[in-house]
Design a protein around this motif. Structure first.
Motif, PDB file in Angstrom:
ATOM      1  N   GLU A 230       0.846  14.509  13.438  1.00 36.17           N
ATOM      2  CA  GLU A 230       0.953  14.956  12.039  1.00 36.17           C
ATOM      3  C   GLU A 230       2.403  15.345  11.721  1.00 36.17           C
ATOM      4  O   GLU A 230       2.922  15.027  10.643  1.00 36.17           O
ATOM      5  CB  GLU A 230      -0.015  16.134  11.844  1.00 36.17           C
ATOM      6  CG  GLU A 230      -0.213  16.561  10.405  1.00 36.17           C
ATOM      7  CD  GLU A 230       0.703  17.713  10.014  1.00 36.17           C
ATOM      8  OE1 GLU A 230       0.880  17.915   8.808  1.00 36.17           O
ATOM      9  OE2 GLU A 230       1.242  18.387  10.921  1.00 36.17           O
ATOM     10  N   LEU A 231       3.053  16.005  12.665  1.00 30.73           N
ATOM     11  CA  LEU A 231       4.462  16.384  12.485  1.00 30.73           C
ATOM     12  C   LEU A 231       5.332  15.129  12.366  1.00 30.73           C
ATOM     13  O   LEU A 231       6.256  15.072  11.552  1.00 30.73           O
ATOM     14  CB  LEU A 231       4.911  17.251  13.670  1.00 30.73           C
ATOM     15  CG  LEU A 231       6.363  17.732  13.684  1.00 30.73           C
ATOM     16  CD1 LEU A 231       6.668  18.581  12.463  1.00 30.73           C
ATOM     17  CD2 LEU A 231       6.657  18.525  14.957  1.00 30.73           C
ATOM     18  N   LEU A 232       4.993  14.124  13.173  1.00 26.24           N
ATOM     19  CA  LEU A 232       5.759  12.872  13.135  1.00 26.24           C
ATOM     20  C   LEU A 232       5.605  12.192  11.767  1.00 26.24           C
ATOM     21  O   LEU A 232       6.568  11.657  11.219  1.00 26.24           O
ATOM     22  CB  LEU A 232       5.284  11.945  14.264  1.00 26.24           C
ATOM     23  CG  LEU A 232       6.137  10.707  14.525  1.00 26.24           C
ATOM     24  CD1 LEU A 232       7.585  11.080  14.821  1.00 26.24           C
ATOM     25  CD2 LEU A 232       5.574   9.891  15.685  1.00 26.24           C
ATOM     26  N   HIS A 233       4.403  12.244  11.208  1.00 24.33           N
ATOM     27  CA  HIS A 233       4.181  11.690   9.865  1.00 24.33           C
ATOM     28  C   HIS A 233       5.073  12.379   8.834  1.00 24.33           C
ATOM     29  O   HIS A 233       5.672  11.729   7.982  1.00 24.33           O
ATOM     30  CB  HIS A 233       2.710  11.850   9.451  1.00 24.33           C
ATOM     31  CG  HIS A 233       1.803  10.886  10.129  1.00 24.33           C
ATOM     32  ND1 HIS A 233       0.452  10.826   9.874  1.00 24.33           N
ATOM     33  CD2 HIS A 233       2.038   9.937  11.059  1.00 24.33           C
ATOM     34  CE1 HIS A 233      -0.089   9.881  10.621  1.00 24.33           C
ATOM     35  NE2 HIS A 233       0.854   9.338  11.355  1.00 24.33           N
ATOM     36  N   ARG A 234       5.143  13.708   8.932  1.00 20.55           N
ATOM     37  CA  ARG A 234       5.980  14.449   7.987  1.00 20.55           C
ATOM     38  C   ARG A 234       7.447  14.056   8.137  1.00 20.55           C
ATOM     39  O   ARG A 234       8.168  13.898   7.148  1.00 20.55           O
ATOM     40  CB  ARG A 234       5.814  15.959   8.220  1.00 20.55           C
ATOM     41  CG  ARG A 234       4.634  16.537   7.431  1.00 20.55           C
ATOM     42  CD  ARG A 234       4.041  17.757   8.084  1.00 20.55           C
ATOM     43  NE  ARG A 234       5.014  18.813   8.342  1.00 20.55           N
ATOM     44  CZ  ARG A 234       4.800  19.842   9.151  1.00 20.55           C
ATOM     45  NH1 ARG A 234       3.647  19.953   9.791  1.00 20.55           N
ATOM     46  NH2 ARG A 234       5.718  20.759   9.346  1.00 20.55           N
ATOM     47  N   ILE A 341       2.293   3.841  12.443  1.00 17.92           N
ATOM     48  CA  ILE A 341       2.659   5.235  12.151  1.00 17.92           C
ATOM     49  C   ILE A 341       3.377   5.293  10.802  1.00 17.92           C
ATOM     50  O   ILE A 341       3.094   6.155   9.967  1.00 17.92           O
ATOM     51  CB  ILE A 341       3.569   5.817  13.265  1.00 17.92           C
ATOM     52  CG1 ILE A 341       2.821   5.845  14.604  1.00 17.92           C
ATOM     53  CG2 ILE A 341       4.049   7.223  12.887  1.00 17.92           C
ATOM     54  CD1 ILE A 341       3.650   6.360  15.772  1.00 17.92           C
ATOM     55  N   PHE A 342       4.280   4.336  10.585  1.00 17.28           N
ATOM     56  CA  PHE A 342       5.019   4.282   9.316  1.00 17.28           C
ATOM     57  C   PHE A 342       4.045   4.147   8.139  1.00 17.28           C
ATOM     58  O   PHE A 342       4.133   4.889   7.161  1.00 17.28           O
ATOM     59  CB  PHE A 342       5.998   3.105   9.342  1.00 17.28           C
ATOM     60  CG  PHE A 342       6.763   2.924   8.053  1.00 17.28           C
ATOM     61  CD1 PHE A 342       7.962   3.601   7.832  1.00 17.28           C
ATOM     62  CD2 PHE A 342       6.274   2.095   7.049  1.00 17.28           C
ATOM     63  CE1 PHE A 342       8.662   3.442   6.636  1.00 17.28           C
ATOM     64  CE2 PHE A 342       6.967   1.937   5.847  1.00 17.28           C
ATOM     65  CZ  PHE A 342       8.157   2.617   5.644  1.00 17.28           C
ATOM     66  N   ASP A 343       3.097   3.210   8.252  1.00 14.77           N
ATOM     67  CA  ASP A 343       2.146   2.964   7.161  1.00 14.77           C
ATOM     68  C   ASP A 343       1.281   4.200   6.893  1.00 14.77           C
ATOM     69  O   ASP A 343       1.018   4.545   5.742  1.00 14.77           O
ATOM     70  CB  ASP A 343       1.246   1.771   7.493  1.00 14.77           C
ATOM     71  CG  ASP A 343       2.023   0.451   7.500  1.00 14.77           C
ATOM     72  OD1 ASP A 343       3.167   0.441   6.993  1.00 14.77           O
ATOM     73  OD2 ASP A 343       1.494  -0.545   8.017  1.00 14.77           O
ATOM     74  N   ALA A 344       0.849   4.849   7.968  1.00 14.08           N
ATOM     75  CA  ALA A 344      -0.004   6.027   7.797  1.00 14.08           C
ATOM     76  C   ALA A 344       0.757   7.150   7.091  1.00 14.08           C
ATOM     77  O   ALA A 344       0.188   7.913   6.319  1.00 14.08           O
ATOM     78  CB  ALA A 344      -0.504   6.514   9.156  1.00 14.08           C
ATOM     79  N   ALA A 345       2.066   7.237   7.356  1.00 14.54           N
ATOM     80  CA  ALA A 345       2.858   8.321   6.778  1.00 14.54           C
ATOM     81  C   ALA A 345       3.314   8.009   5.355  1.00 14.54           C
ATOM     82  O   ALA A 345       3.265   8.865   4.483  1.00 14.54           O
ATOM     83  CB  ALA A 345       4.074   8.596   7.664  1.00 14.54           C
ATOM     84  N   VAL A 346       3.762   6.798   5.121  1.00 13.49           N
ATOM     85  CA  VAL A 346       4.413   6.439   3.852  1.00 13.49           C
ATOM     86  C   VAL A 346       3.488   5.673   2.916  1.00 13.49           C
ATOM     87  O   VAL A 346       3.607   5.756   1.694  1.00 13.49           O
ATOM     88  CB  VAL A 346       5.695   5.604   4.147  1.00 13.49           C
ATOM     89  CG1 VAL A 346       6.318   5.075   2.873  1.00 13.49           C
ATOM     90  CG2 VAL A 346       6.713   6.448   4.913  1.00 13.49           C
ATOM     91  N   GLY A 347       2.561   4.898   3.470  1.00 11.32           N
ATOM     92  CA  GLY A 347       1.734   4.026   2.646  1.00 11.32           C
ATOM     93  C   GLY A 347       2.350   2.634   2.610  1.00 11.32           C
ATOM     94  O   GLY A 347       3.383   2.404   3.219  1.00 11.32           O
ATOM     95  N   PRO A 348       1.710   1.713   1.893  1.00  9.55           N
ATOM     96  CA  PRO A 348       2.221   0.338   1.906  1.00  9.55           C
ATOM     97  C   PRO A 348       3.560   0.216   1.182  1.00  9.55           C
ATOM     98  O   PRO A 348       3.768   0.856   0.151  1.00  9.55           O
ATOM     99  CB  PRO A 348       1.129  -0.451   1.180  1.00  9.55           C
ATOM    100  CG  PRO A 348       0.355   0.555   0.404  1.00  9.55           C
ATOM    101  CD  PRO A 348       0.478   1.860   1.104  1.00  9.55           C
ATOM    102  N   VAL A 349       4.475  -0.564   1.753  1.00 11.65           N
ATOM    103  CA  VAL A 349       5.747  -0.851   1.079  1.00 11.65           C
ATOM    104  C   VAL A 349       5.913  -2.369   1.025  1.00 11.65           C
ATOM    105  O   VAL A 349       5.402  -3.086   1.891  1.00 11.65           O
ATOM    106  CB  VAL A 349       6.969  -0.233   1.810  1.00 11.65           C
ATOM    107  CG1 VAL A 349       6.919   1.282   1.770  1.00 11.65           C
ATOM    108  CG2 VAL A 349       7.073  -0.735   3.242  1.00 11.65           C
ATOM    109  N   ALA A 350       6.596  -2.839  -0.002  1.00 10.68           N
ATOM    110  CA  ALA A 350       6.833  -4.278  -0.132  1.00 10.68           C
ATOM    111  C   ALA A 350       7.950  -4.688   0.812  1.00 10.68           C
ATOM    112  O   ALA A 350       9.058  -4.167   0.723  1.00 10.68           O
ATOM    113  CB  ALA A 350       7.203  -4.604  -1.566  1.00 10.68           C
ATOM    114  N   VAL A 351       7.637  -5.587   1.744  1.00 13.41           N
ATOM    115  CA  VAL A 351       8.639  -6.052   2.701  1.00 13.41           C
ATOM    116  C   VAL A 351       9.102  -7.436   2.274  1.00 13.41           C
ATOM    117  O   VAL A 351       8.299  -8.355   2.169  1.00 13.41           O
ATOM    118  CB  VAL A 351       8.048  -6.100   4.128  1.00 13.41           C
ATOM    119  CG1 VAL A 351       9.077  -6.640   5.109  1.00 13.41           C
ATOM    120  CG2 VAL A 351       7.589  -4.714   4.549  1.00 13.41           C
TER     121      VAL A 351
END
Lengths: 377, 221
Positions: A230-234, A341-351
């Motif tokens: 959870e800390l890593l997500h933040r 981990i990135f997706d769980a923290a930030v959500g979907p991004v357009a690549v």
């Protein structure tokens, strides 16, 4: 408020980490980032290993090599965030560059510059002179691989026709002046520093060799990633917010000033501003060598740590003879990068950037990283 | 490698001064070429002496970063001890990875499994590179001596810093006393007593109270 100790090397692409710590983005996620300026990549790896640092600004290939135990003891790392794409360049000693200008190639293009260097190298060999020596910042680095592709593009065998050494970025310009090396591949702003000191000429930007090169990442010990998800997500969210801020040209003056502070890069703000804007002087006061993708800090999904990038870097490690190919190791390398981990923290991004395994170099040397695995997985 | 100490008399790891050094164990190591890369001349000297006292006679110091690689090639060391904050670490690691002229290191910090030694070394600020052909038990005493010497140097530096601070603080307290003596018409002892009582009442250090008196006096001048 959780306090995290984060290491960085004084380079422009530490911008996102520094901005996260100093412009309130970490604070907004309840994290206090304590920045530690480090002198070597080996130091960063070792301090993360024993827990003196919770995480750090790292070379992508270093994170992979450490996790695989290549060149050193095995340090299992996790990469949940990519700090940037591109951002490096190849600088050549001004006397060698002058010789390159005389062989009738168009130095304004990457291919022309590579072929001109090839002619100079062959000329030297024919005259029985010592081979040229090229420096990179670390054995396991995209800088090493960029340099190898650049040399290959000029018909030079990087293992036989030239010498390779590792020199810390702050000593590059001085080593060039002293004649210890004849060219180097390094991240910004150290190419500009050599140009401003009138010892080198920027021959090619990294973005001119490959369209997209995975560069620095946030690397944390697997121990930390497993214990405190959870800390890593933040932390990842804080870095993403900082990256968006850094990408906006409206903030580049402020960012350049922040980076120029003695406790960060300790370099003139105008040099840093040029690298943030992707406009580099190739010679003192000379023509600008500009590229819109010179340094990408956030846009087009640059922060998502793609597994294909990890595979591409593993393939470069094998191609450079730094490790034997093994399918298991290739999969393990891909596992170091954690888009989940990135997706769980930030959500979907357009690549938007192309998959690196189908990125052609300017010299036509297409590198099919997936062919390594053989089964398309 | 255990030292021949009388059972029950001496704590592990310490050698009573009347016992001679175990020559047979050290004799093997005399031939080891140990290179020290450290920009601090004082620490490098402390290290060199310490290693020589421990029985390693072939200890060499390298200063400056010019042509570091060629100088290391020329020495062809068995062990390299380097300050963790030396930027040349990346250069030296790469040398081991690609060079065909230098033997490969078996490990850094003796052995991967020996994580306590790794942590001790890094926390003390020492990185070590051990080239091929050395057994763990021969390298360990070198590393242990180095770590303890790095720590001794850090202590020395901290003590020096503290002595300097104390001197500064004494000057500040003396100035504050003079101000109090002049303004209140009291003697030195009374002035010091006043400082001390105020510090106690306000739960602050005497030097901090003295500094605020000086600051206030300058403002009111």
């Amino acid at each position: 408020m959780r306090r995290l100790a984060m290491g960085f090397i004084p380079l422009t692409d530490a911008a996102v980490l520094i901005a996260a710590a100093e412009r309130g983005f970490a604070m907004a996620e309840g994290i206090e980032i304590e920045l530690h300026k480090e002198v070597s990549w080996a130091n960063i790896r070792d301090k993360v290993n024993v827990g003196l640092l919770d995480g750090a600004h790292m070379l992508g290939p270093l994170a992979i090599a450490s996790s695989l135990g290549l060149g050193h003891v095995r340090v299992p790392l996790v990469v949940p965030f990519a700090l940037n794409l591109n951002g490096s360049a190849v600088t050549i000693d001004k006397h060698v560059y002058a010789a390159m200008a005389e062989v009738g190639e168009d130095l304004a293009t990457a291919l022309g510059a590579a072929q001109a260097l090839g002619k100079v190298v062959r000329q030297r060999k024919a005259e029985g002179r010592d081979p040229l020596t090229f420096a990179s910042v670390y054995a396991f680095s995209t800088h090493t691989y960029l340099l190898r592709h650049f040399l290959t593009g000029g018909g030079i065998d990087p293992d036989r026709d030239v010498r390779f050494v590792v020199v810390p970025p702050p000593f590059m310009a001085e080593s060039l002046r002293g004649g210890l090396i004849h060219g180097f591949s390094v991240g910004s702003p150290w190419n500009s520093v050599a140009v401003d000191a009138d010892v080198g000429r920027i021959a090619v930007l990294g973005a001119e060799i490959f369209g997209w090169v995975p560069e620095k990442v946030l690397g944390v010990h697997a121990r930390f990633a497993n214990a405190e998800p959870e800390l890593l997500h933040r932390l990842v969210r804080a870095l993403y917010a900082a990256a968006r801020w850094c990408e906006d040209p409206a903030n580049h003056d402020d960012l350049a000033r922040l980076l120029s502070e003695p406790r960060h890069l300790n370099l003139p703000a105008d040099v840093l501003k040029r690298t943030l804007d992707g406009r580099l002087h190739s010679a003192p006061g000379g023509r600008l060598r500009a590229h819109p993708d010179y340094l990408v800090l956030n846009r087009d999904g640059a922060n998502r740590p793609e597994r294909d990038h990890a595979l591409w870097m593993y393939a470069q490690i094998v191609a450079a003879g730094q490790g034997e190919f093994a399918a298991d190791a290739a999969r393990e390398a891909m596992g170091v990068y954690r888009p989940d981990i990135f997706d769980a923290a930030v959500g979907p991004v357009a690549v938007k950037h192309p998959e690196p395994d189908c990125v052609a170099t300017q010299f036509g040397a297409v590198f099919d990283a997936r062919a390594f695995l053989g089964d398309g997985s | 490698m255990t030292l021949p100490v009388p059972a029950g008399e001496v704590r592990r790891g310490s050698v009573p001064p009347h016992l001679p050094m175990p020559r047979t164990l050290m004799a093997n190591d005399l031939s080891l070429r140990i290179v020290i890369v450290d920009e601090s001349p004082v620490r490098a000297a402390i290290l060199e002496e310490g290693l020589k006292e421990a029985g390693f006679l072939n200890v060499l110091r390298i200063t400056g970063r010019t042509n570091l690689l060629e100088r290391i090639y020329a020495i062809d060391p068995d062990v390299i001890l380097i300050d963790l904050e030396d930027p040349s670490r990346d250069t030296i690691e790469q040398m081991f990875q690609v060079s065909r002229e230098v033997k490969r290191p078996i490990a850094m910090f003796v052995d991967q499994t020996d994580s306590k030694t790794i942590e001790d070394a890094i926390e003390a600020g020492v990185a070590s590179y051990v080239v091929d052909g050395l057994r763990k038990d021969r390298v360990k005493p070198i590393l242990e001596t180095t770590i303890s010497r790095f720590r001794a140097f850090a202590r020395l530096k901290a003590e020096l810093e503290e002595a300097k601070n104390q001197l500064e603080e004494r000057k500040v307290v003396d100035r504050a006393k003079t101000i109090l003596m002049k303004m209140k018409g009291i003697d030195e002892e009374a002035a010091y007593g006043l400082l001390r009582r105020t510090a106690m009442n306000e739960k602050k250090r005497i030097a901090d109270i003295a500094q605020s008196i000086i600051t206030a006096a300058e403002l009111l001048r």
